[in-house]
Motif scaffolding. Structure first.
Motif, PDB file in Angstrom:
ATOM      1  N   LEU A  38       0.819  -1.206   0.000  1.00  0.00           N
ATOM      2  CA  LEU A  38       0.000   0.000   0.000  1.00  0.00           C
ATOM      3  C   LEU A  38       0.856   1.260   0.000  1.00  0.00           C
ATOM      4  O   LEU A  38       0.477   2.279  -0.599  1.00  0.00           O
ATOM      5  CB  LEU A  38      -0.924   0.012   1.225  1.00  0.00           C
ATOM      6  N   ASN A  39       2.021   1.200   0.634  1.00  0.00           N
ATOM      7  CA  ASN A  39       2.891   2.370   0.735  1.00  0.00           C
ATOM      8  C   ASN A  39       3.886   2.491  -0.412  1.00  0.00           C
ATOM      9  O   ASN A  39       4.755   3.364  -0.387  1.00  0.00           O
ATOM     10  CB  ASN A  39       3.627   2.354   2.077  1.00  0.00           C
ATOM     11  N   GLY A  40       3.784   1.611  -1.402  1.00  0.00           N
ATOM     12  CA  GLY A  40       4.587   1.756  -2.606  1.00  0.00           C
ATOM     13  C   GLY A  40       5.983   1.198  -2.537  1.00  0.00           C
ATOM     14  O   GLY A  40       6.802   1.466  -3.427  1.00  0.00           O
ATOM     15  N   HIS A  41       6.283   0.397  -1.524  1.00  0.00           N
ATOM     16  CA  HIS A  41       7.618  -0.196  -1.420  1.00  0.00           C
ATOM     17  C   HIS A  41       7.778  -1.422  -2.314  1.00  0.00           C
ATOM     18  O   HIS A  41       8.897  -1.894  -2.510  1.00  0.00           O
ATOM     19  CB  HIS A  41       7.932  -0.566   0.030  1.00  0.00           C
ATOM     20  N   GLN A  42       6.677  -1.935  -2.843  1.00  0.00           N
ATOM     21  CA  GLN A  42       6.728  -3.035  -3.801  1.00  0.00           C
ATOM     22  C   GLN A  42       5.511  -2.921  -4.705  1.00  0.00           C
ATOM     23  O   GLN A  42       4.506  -2.296  -4.337  1.00  0.00           O
ATOM     24  CB  GLN A  42       6.789  -4.380  -3.100  1.00  0.00           C
ATOM     25  N   SER A  43       5.602  -3.509  -5.874  1.00  0.00           N
ATOM     26  CA  SER A  43       4.590  -3.294  -6.910  1.00  0.00           C
ATOM     27  C   SER A  43       3.434  -4.272  -6.850  1.00  0.00           C
ATOM     28  O   SER A  43       2.518  -4.192  -7.677  1.00  0.00           O
ATOM     29  CB  SER A  43       5.263  -3.383  -8.294  1.00  0.00           C
TER      30      SER A  43
END
Length: 388
Positions: free
Chosen positions: A333-338
């Protein structure tokens, strides 16, 4: 304009949720803490190369290491290759070796980066352990690997030892042997059976008081080789009992993902340091809180960290061993993985209502760093389950 989306409720209904959180600002440089704070970090799977997710999960090493840089930038040490990285639940010893090698190498290129690495016996299946010597050899193999690559060891609790040990004396024999051989000080690891049912009766007794006596006997006998002990029993009173009885110079690292705020702050006389899986998921909040505590600002410490506790309790609710799913969910959710997938497909260990609750609590705790992205991804996620 406020962000809204539809989320499922426990009774099967769907209701509109309106976002209320404010992202935590990032420090311009890694802050200084007055507590030692290890974040136990997860690994990122690679679903597009995952041909055998249960037997040999594919790992996205670049994204995995990038997440460690994120944690270091916020002032954390890293507890590497621990249960948060799915040791024994998707990441085998071969994968752990690769993770340890890569993280230690990366740390050499990041100013101030520090980590300690989990060393256990998980390459020895518990059912294959026949004697204490088997367990000792397994520990020796893993600690030797960590030390050969320039790392410090966290001596993880052993399923094999829990199976073959007959008494507290057996634990004392194994731990004393391994600690006597260690090059550096070691962090011990007391993981409750709520995290791993195979560890029931650890330290030679199912009751807390006799188990505590065994752990303390090991520490006192080997205090020159013990940096501290991480205790994860989700019971703050038990942790305080241990903390109050540790020899001078031996640290207590809270692994209590239910009560960490009060344990880290302390009672005015003693406090716990931290080695926590929840710090992976709430790193910016925990970093700001710890920096505030170091500055003597307990008001800000409490106001920032206390809202993360209900979120952590949801992520670590029973069956607790599946908490990794919630940790990785927030990383996505926080964009650290796709993508939202875990080694061994462990994202399926929790249901849609659990994830919806995490989303609401994360927003209210100001843990969603990029609200627009989190909202978009959550809409797509619940849509797969028929929520529109």
């Amino acid at each position: 304009m406020s962000l809204t989306l539809n989320l499922p409720e426990a009774d099967g209904a769907v209701s509109e949720y309106r976002m209320v959180g404010t992202p935590i600002e990032r420090p311009s440089k890694p802050p200084v803490f007055n507590r030692i704070a290890y974040a136990a970090a997860h690994v990122v799977s690679d679903p597009r190369r995952d041909l055998d997710p249960w037997g040999k999960p594919a790992i996205d090493w670049d994204t995995t290491i990038a997440f460690r840089r994120h944690l270091w930038s916020l002032g954390f040490k890293i507890a590497e290759a621990m249960d948060t990285s799915q040791r024994g639940m998707g990441l085998d010893w071969a994968g752990a070796q690769e993770l340890i090698r890569r993280s230690l190498e990366e740390a050499r290129h990041v100013e101030g980066a520090d980590l300690a690495c989990g060393a256990g016996t998980d390459h020895l299946a518990a059912a294959d352990a026949r004697s204490l010597d088997d367990v000792i050899k397994a520990y020796e193999t893993q600690i030797e690997f960590v030390e050969k690559h320039g790392g410090r060891a966290i001596m993880m609790a052993s399923r094999a030892l829990a199976r073959v040990a007959k008494s507290p004396d057996d634990y004392i024999k194994v731990y004393s042997r391994i600690l006597s051989q260690a090059k550096d000080k070691v962090v011990l690891h007391w993981l409750g059976d709520m995290f791993d049912p195979n560890l029931a009766g650890y330290w030679g007794n199912a009751e807390f008081e006799p188990a505590l006596e065994c752990a303390l006997a090991i520490i006192k006998e080997n205090r020159e080789k013990v940096e501290g002990i991480k205790i994860s029993l989700l019971d703050n009173a038990k942790e305080v009992q241990l903390r109050d009885r540790l020899p001078e110079g031996v640290m207590c690292f809270t692994g209590d993902d239910f009560n960490y705020a009060e344990l880290i702050e302390g009672d005015g006389k003693r406090y716990s340091h931290a080695l926590l899986g929840i710090f992976d998921a709430v790193a910016p909040s925990a970093s700001k809180a710890l920096a505030s505590l170091a500055a003597g600002d307990t008001t800000t410490f409490r106001s920032v960290i206390e809202p993360t506790v209900p979120l952590s309790r949801k992520i670590f609710e029973a069956p607790t061993q599946y908490y990794k799913a919630g940790v990785v969910f927030l990383a996505w959710l926080n964009g650290h993985q796709s993508h939202f997938s875990l080694p061994a497909g462990m994202q399926s260990a929790r249901g849609i209502n659990h994830y919806a609750d995490i989303f609401r609590l994360a927003d209210k705790a100001n843990v969603l760093d990029r609200p627009e992205l989190a909202t978009e991804r959550m809409k797509n996620f619940v849509g797969v389950f028929g929520v529109r």
